[in-house]
Design an enzyme around this catalytic site. Structure first.
Site: not given
Lengths: 573, 391
Positions: A90, A159, A224, A226, A445, A451, A490, A494
């Site tokens: 990424r 991120r 994470k 964001k 996603c 994934c 899932c 995302c």
């Protein structure tokens, strides 16, 4: 006030100490010597295409996920071959702006080392897929040669920082964009591990003493983090889905400061009622000069108070709900040493992209293109990649990635405009206006086949589902209606499915939970309508609703508002 | 990895654990059942390497690691029909070939060697062909060797047409030749089974796609339940040493087959000697034959070291001999410590390159001249510490 020395994993004060053991990832971070682990050894171990288990966690902080091609998993097992491991890389693009030469280089790296595609993510980043371990180092090095990087693109850190890509008309875009870039730089990990491992920078003699992370500490964040900047009336960054958001507020044409929103996040886990998507809470206004301090202190509050014993409950949203929003505001004000001001009014009108041509105040042109699934590639039907490469070769403006996986060719000069139009025509690249309103408001996603988290298809499947839904939309005269539909493989969210008007979240191969009732500004969580539907059942569930929507809607009423007004789903309090 | 059979060596069983049962020899092949056939190369590979598991009629058949299995193949349908066409015959024509008789189609399929021609075959055929070129060509030894390389009867009949009927053809053709494969299983680990590792050979010659007879025969077998005629050939030289001796195995491509048998055997015997494998092929992701098995042995510390050379994963070609040189210091230590070296695979290039690499290693690490190093290696060969199974 907490300093680097006195914080611990569990929280600042002994009274909050949790007796629950830390997650494995916490130990891995702790022992990683600032994210080094044994990545360099893992990279040269050529008996396997995978990294050592602990390094698979650490590599995320360097901007890469280890994945495997799940399409060939069972056949390779029989063939006595390990899973086909490869790496997603990424590439951070703070605020989503890249130069034509960077764009060309990323495409080229995807061709040489990846699977020949580049994914534009829902957070304004580029992703390369299918990079084998033996090519990982040179790929990352060459990305850095373009002056883009991958550090902290994934992992338990802040991120890629998002920012509306196209808000020139507001007159403050440049200032807000600059704040997004500054924040991104301010919150980038300081460890030299990245430079040592990928860029062959000399190893510091005693790295343990030399390195420090003034903001993160050696175990970084619990999860994470964001962050996004939005410039009303555009909310194409989906500010409410972020841990921390800054909403630009103008005063007499100038940027005055930001409304701060905290605690947004999409992810949930099926069967775990303690997990849920959450819309970020508006906590007040700050002057623009305070943006770095506020972002740093919010990060530090989460560092010191986030749950490090259960990664499923570790995002800032759970910290805030556990300790209370009032506590959070107090804690933030205490750390800042000043009070937040009352939040200022603003209006978002849409979280969609502004497709098509638009003229800038300086007389240049922007063209926002719809990129289905955010995937730049050449198929038999459409040579999108070739066309964009040709454009990048003559374009002297820049490229902008949107939060909706789309691409803006920005700052096109009047002399280049007809040449770019000619290339698009020659390759049959359509303007968004020829597609249905649903298709250009779709997000998916990556999901299968790469994934590891995916239970079901998303990017590879959504286009064909939309084909079928379009027939019903046309029957009801709704083909131009902007109805957002978002699919993930899932529940981690995302593609931000929980704020879509129609959300589809994969449960198992071919089966999805159907959510309805998000709004067009991304500020309302939708509601589970039906569970575990196959394609036929999805179509069967939506068809009557489309029909009644076409017949019973109030003028200009969005689909998501309609389903709530008619009680098809009831808005959660 | 096939080579035409040479004379079978006398059987001398050394293993005490398994009862002594005579191995089925060339003259009395047995029928084995295909119980499993897997392509070892991952999707997208240009290579077609098959792992074939055969069930033996008895689990008392005690071949040893290093032995070979002979397969009596059948010719490919398309080759047989082309020859029948070139002979201007029909498949049903009744014929006699040696002691057997049957339809021309059946006899050509199962009894006659059609893909490996000898000088005698060529010489005999010359009289039937009025082709001047063939006459001239047969005077030149180099040219005939070149012609015979990969040449089938169909090529010969097509390139140099002659008046020859089925009876005349069968009189000058020779019986079908079995192909030998280094066994890739240990009878201790898999009693009653024998595994082979075969790469399908195909090449272009005289403007036509050609297929290796036996590799294609095996590749085309159904995945289970088909029967194959097989026999064994022992190899008294290419044998594992005593359990406490270290071994260095160099087996790129299908040359890795006997080393899989070695590792199975050493695991089963709980041999204390260390094991080091050098393997190479085209691409890591698709051509790492038996990858998960080597990984398991490595994890269990049975395979102490493994070095890999994938030639097409980077611009410059890397082969096993390059990896050997990279590891010269440790290799020399192992050698000085009494390790035995095994080389299996391609004779023409690989075996010589590996030999040369070891001369370099011994010369450099031992601090001796190249001549002395060559002698050192020669001595190792004499002491049966440097062993080759090449073809």
């Amino acid at each position: 006030m907490s300093t680097n020395k006195d914080y611990n994993f569990f929280g600042m004060e002994d009274t909050r100490k949790q007796e629950v053991p830390l997650t494995e990832v916490e130990h891995i971070k702790e022992n990683s010597r600032f994210l080094r682990g044994t990545i360099d050894e893992s990279l040269i171990d050529n008996i396997t295409g995978a990294l050592r288990a602990a390094d698979t966690h650490l590599i995320k902080f360097h901007g890469s996920y280890q994945q495997s091609d799940r399409d060939v998993e069972s056949e390779r097992k029989k063939q006595k071959l390990e899973p086909l491991y490869s790496f997603m890389i990424r590439i951070r693009v703070p605020g989503g702006i890249a130069s034509p030469s960077q764009f060309l280089r990323i495409i080229e790296l995807g061709d040489v080392y990846g699977n020949g595609t580049v994914k534009l993510t829902s957070r304004q980043a580029f992703q390369l897929h299918g990079v084998f371990k033996h090519n990982l180092k040179q790929t990352i090095r060459k990305i850095n040669d373009t002056l883009l990087d991958t550090i902290a693109a994934c992992g338990d850190v802040n991120r890629n920082v998002m920012c509306n890509p196209l808000s020139e008309l507001s007159g403050i875009h440049n200032e807000v964009y600059t704040d997004a870039v500054r924040t991104s730089i301010h919150l980038t990990p300081h460890t030299k591990a990245y430079h040592e491992i990928w860029l062959d920078k000399q190893l510091v003699a005693n790295t343990r003493d030399e390195d420090e992370e003034p903001i993160y500490g050696k175990t970084y964040l619990p999860r994470k983090f964001k962050m996004a900047f939005a410039i009303p009336p555009d909310n194409d960054v989906d500010i409410y889905a972020n841990d921390l958001g800054f909403i630009a507020i103008k005063d007499q044409g100038q940027l005055a400061g930001y409304n701060v929103v905290v605690g947004g996040g999409m992810g949930m886990t099926f069967g775990n009622a303690d997990t849920y998507p959450r819309i970020a809470s508006n906590i007040g206004f700050i002057p623009k000069e305070m943006v770095l301090r506020v972002s740093e202190e919010v990060v530090k509050i989460q560092r010191d108070n986030g749950n490090r014993s259960d990664r499923k409950l570790a995002r800032l949203k759970y910290t805030i709900d556990r300790l209370g929003l009032d506590w959070f505001i107090n804690e933030l004000q205490k750390r800042l040493g000043f009070q937040l001001q009352p939040w200022r009014p603003f209006t978002f009108t849409s979280n969609s992209d502004r497709y098509g041509w638009s003229r800038t105040t300086s007389g240049l042109w922007h063209l926002a293109l719809f990129i289905e699934g955010g995937r730049i590639w050449d198929s038999n039907a459409l040579q999108l990649k070739k066309a964009l490469v040709e454009i990048a070769l003559i374009h002297n403006g820049d490229f902008r990635l949107t939060g909706n996986q789309n691409l803006v060719i920005a700052n096109i000069s009047s002399s280049t405009k007809p040449r770019i139009t000619a290339i698009l025509n020659r390759y049959g690249i359509n303007q968004a206006s020829v597609f249905t309103g649903m298709r250009i408001n779709s997000l998916a996603c990556v999901a299968l086949n790469t994934c590891p988290l995916a239970f079901a298809e998303a990017e590879r499947y959504l286009p064909s589902l939309i084909d079928k839904l379009e027939e019903i939309l046309k029957e009801n005269g709704l083909e131009k209606e902007s109805i957002s539909i978002r699919m993930t493989g899932c529940p981690n969210g995302c593609a931000r499915p929980y704020i879509a008007e129609i959300g589809l979240v994969g449960k198992s191969i071919g089966h999805y939970n159907l959510y309805l009732g998000g709004n067009t500004t991304g500020s309302r969580i939708n509601v589970l309508y039906r569970e575990t539907l196959n394609e036929q059942q999805i179509i069967g569930a939506l068809s009557p609703i489309f029909k009644s929507f076409s017949q019973e809607r109030i003028k200009n009423e969005p689909f998501g508002d309609f389903v709530i007004r008619r009680g098809i789903v009831s808005e959660e309090s | 990895m096939s080579h035409v059979l040479s004379q079978a060596a006398p059987v001398n069983r050394s293993d005490a654990r398994l009862p002594e049962v005579g191995l089925p020899e060339r003259n009395n092949p047995v029928e084995a059942i295909v119980v499993n056939k897997i392509r070892l190369n991952g999707r997208g590979s240009e290579k077609y390497t098959y792992h074939v598991e055969l069930e033996l009629p008895s689990d008392q058949i005690a071949y040893e690691p290093g032995d070979s299995v002979g397969i009596i193949p059948a010719n490919h349908k398309s080759l047989v029909s082309e020859i029948i066409h070139l002979l201007r015959e029909t498949p049903e024509t009744p014929v006699i070939f040696g002691n057997s008789s049957g339809s021309l189609g059946n006899v050509l399929t199962n009894e006659v060697e059609l893909t490996k021609l000898t000088r005698e075959n060529l010489e005999s055929y010359r009289q039937f062909s009025r082709d001047k070129a063939l006459n001239e060509l047969s005077q030149d030894l180099n040219k005939t060797s070149a012609l015979l390389q990969g040449c089938t009867w169909a090529d010969l009949l097509r390139l140099f047409p002659g008046r020859i009927n089925a009876g005349e053809f069968l009189a000058i053709a020779r019986p079908i030749q079995p192909r030998l494969y280094s066994i890739s299983s240990s009878a201790r680990a898999y009693p009653g089974e024998v595994h082979i590792t075969v790469r399908q050979v195909s090449y272009n010659l005289h403007g036509k796609e050609h297929f290796g007879i036996c590799s294609t025969y095996l590749a085309d077998l159904p995945e289970t339940e088909d029967r194959v005629r097989i026999f064994f050939e022992t190899n008294e030289v290419f044998r594992l040493p005593s359990d406490d001796t270290d071994i260095i195995m160099i087996g790129p491509g299908t040359g890795v087959a006997p080393f899989r048998a070695f590792m199975q055997e050493r695991e089963d015997r709980e041999a204390s000697g260390k094991n080091w494998l050098f393997f190479g092929d085209w691409r890591f992701t698709t051509d790492f034959l038996y990858q998960t098995e080597w990984q398991d042995w490595h994890k269990k510390s049975l395979l102490h070291r493994i070095d890999l050379a994938f030639s097409r994963d980077q611009k410059q070609k890397i082969y096993v001999q390059h990896r050997l040189v990279e590891k010269s210091r440790d290799l020399f230590k192992w050698i000085e410590n009494g390790a035995k070296i095994y080389v299996c695979g391609d004779m023409k290039n690989m075996a010589q390159d590996v030999n040369k690499a070891f001369v370099d290693i011994i010369s450099r690490e031992g601090g001796i001249s190249v001549e002395k190093a060559q002698e050192y290696l020669k001595t190792m060969r004499k002491q049966k510490r440097y062993l080759e199974d090449v073809y």
